[in-house]
Design a protein around this motif. Structure first.
Motif, short mmCIF file in Angstrom:
data_model
loop_
_atom_site.label_atom_id
_atom_site.label_comp_id
_atom_site.label_asym_id
_atom_site.label_seq_id
_atom_site.Cartn_x
_atom_site.Cartn_y
_atom_site.Cartn_z
N UNK A 1 0.87 -1.22 0.01
CA UNK A 1 0.21 -0.11 -0.10
C UNK A 1 1.46 1.20 -0.11
N UNK A 2 -0.07 2.03 -0.37
CA UNK A 2 1.45 3.60 -0.20
C UNK A 2 0.05 4.73 -0.05
N UNK A 3 0.29 5.54 1.14
CA UNK A 3 -0.07 7.03 0.66
C UNK A 3 0.22 7.96 0.29
N UNK A 4 -0.53 8.99 -0.41
CA UNK A 4 0.04 10.03 -1.75
C UNK A 4 -1.20 10.96 -1.79
N UNK A 5 -0.66 11.98 -1.95
CA UNK A 5 -1.50 13.30 -1.83
C UNK A 5 -2.13 13.18 -3.22
N UNK A 6 -2.40 14.34 -3.70
CA UNK A 6 -3.64 14.73 -4.97
C UNK A 6 -2.93 16.20 -4.71
N UNK A 7 -2.69 17.10 -6.00
CA UNK A 7 -2.12 17.77 -6.42
C UNK A 7 -3.39 18.99 -6.07
N UNK A 8 -3.30 20.79 -5.11
CA UNK A 8 -3.86 20.96 -5.17
C UNK A 8 -4.39 21.69 -5.79
N UNK A 9 -4.23 22.05 -6.81
CA UNK A 9 -4.86 22.42 -8.69
C UNK A 9 -6.03 21.56 -8.66
N UNK A 10 -5.74 20.23 -8.55
CA UNK A 10 -7.10 19.18 -8.96
C UNK A 10 -8.14 18.79 -8.49
N UNK A 11 -7.49 19.57 -7.30
CA UNK A 11 -8.84 19.17 -6.08
C UNK A 11 -10.60 18.99 -6.83
N UNK A 12 -10.87 20.51 -7.21
CA UNK A 12 -11.53 20.55 -7.51
C UNK A 12 -12.50 20.02 -9.15
N UNK A 13 -11.15 19.66 -9.51
CA UNK A 13 -11.60 18.66 -11.00
C UNK A 13 -11.98 17.43 -10.02
N UNK A 14 -11.34 16.58 -9.01
CA UNK A 14 -11.70 15.52 -8.40
C UNK A 14 -13.19 15.54 -8.01
N UNK A 15 -13.19 16.32 -7.12
CA UNK A 15 -14.84 16.48 -6.52
C UNK A 15 -15.42 16.28 -7.51
N UNK A 16 -15.48 17.09 -8.55
CA UNK A 16 -16.09 17.33 -9.57
C UNK A 16 -16.90 15.53 -10.37
N UNK A 17 -15.75 15.27 -10.27
CA UNK A 17 -15.81 13.52 -10.89
C UNK A 17 -16.23 12.52 -10.75
N UNK B 1 -10.14 16.15 0.27
CA UNK B 1 -9.47 14.92 0.14
C UNK B 1 -8.28 14.86 0.83
N UNK B 2 -7.92 14.46 1.78
CA UNK B 2 -6.64 14.78 2.92
C UNK B 2 -5.31 14.01 1.35
N UNK B 3 -5.93 12.57 1.07
CA UNK B 3 -4.73 11.65 0.38
C UNK B 3 -5.67 10.73 0.22
#
Length: 200
Positions: free
Chosen positions: A138-154, A163-165
């Protein structure tokens, strides 16, 4: 497996086989995450489980920044299971404004640290440990801050869940690594009685 063995074996794995994670193991990973400690028993977290190839490809597309996508594991992750961990600050502010906490407002000023993120991180660690206990990587990883809104919408994530990771999980396709030489000495990070006094 003894807890010490689980901790000793735990390391971040980034390459997985195509073998799916059994549904009962997925359930155990999520079940254990929900038993993490939380301030005031606020349980201010939410988890998005992605366990099919189409959803994981959609996650990669949503998380892929235009600039330097190769620097973000989120944009390139290939795993049979992803669990995105979200924190809900409002759950904590609401909980600590209740009468049994002795407060009457939702002020963030009394919080020395963002416990909503800390508690969600603890839940994520339980997922990592459960995965290793089940023989997975397993691996914990982050999401680029400028993609948070795109991720939320998707994925239809409500605005009050941050999303903290994410945790990628699967059967490791990496050779064993010995990282003992890179681990910081205990005396450098553990202090006893006074900062600067090594633990021994």
């Amino acid at each position: 497996m003894e807890f010490q063995d689980v901790v000793r074996r735990r390391r971040m794995v980034r390459t997985y086989t195509d073998r799916p994670v059994p549904p009962d193991v997925v359930d155990r990973i999520v079940h254990n995450a929900l038993r993490a400690p939380s301030a005031g028993f606020s349980q201010g977290w939410g988890f998005l489980v992605l366990d099919n190839a189409d959803d994981i490809a959609r996650f990669r597309d949503a998380a892929r920044p235009e600039q330097d996508p190769q620097n973000w594991f989120a944009a390139n992750v290939q795993a049979p299971l992803l669990i995105v961990a979200h924190s809900n600050k409002d759950a904590y502010l609401d909980r600590y404004a209740q009468p049994d906490k002795g407060q009457t407002d939702r002020s963030e000023a009394r919080w020395p640290a963002p416990y909503w993120d800390i508690d969600t991180g603890m839940a994520s660690l339980l997922m990592l440990l459960t995965a290793v206990d089940a023989g997975l990587g397993a691996c914990f990883f982050g999401i680029s801050p400028d993609r948070i809104d795109t991720y939320r919408e998707a994925f239809g994530v409500p605005a009050h869940y941050a999303p903290i990771g994410a945790v990628s999980i699967g059967y490791s396709d990496e050779p064993p690594r010995d990282l003992r030489g890179r681990r910081r000495p205990t005396a450098d990070v553990v202090h006893r009685g006074n900062w600067g006094q090594p633990a021994g």
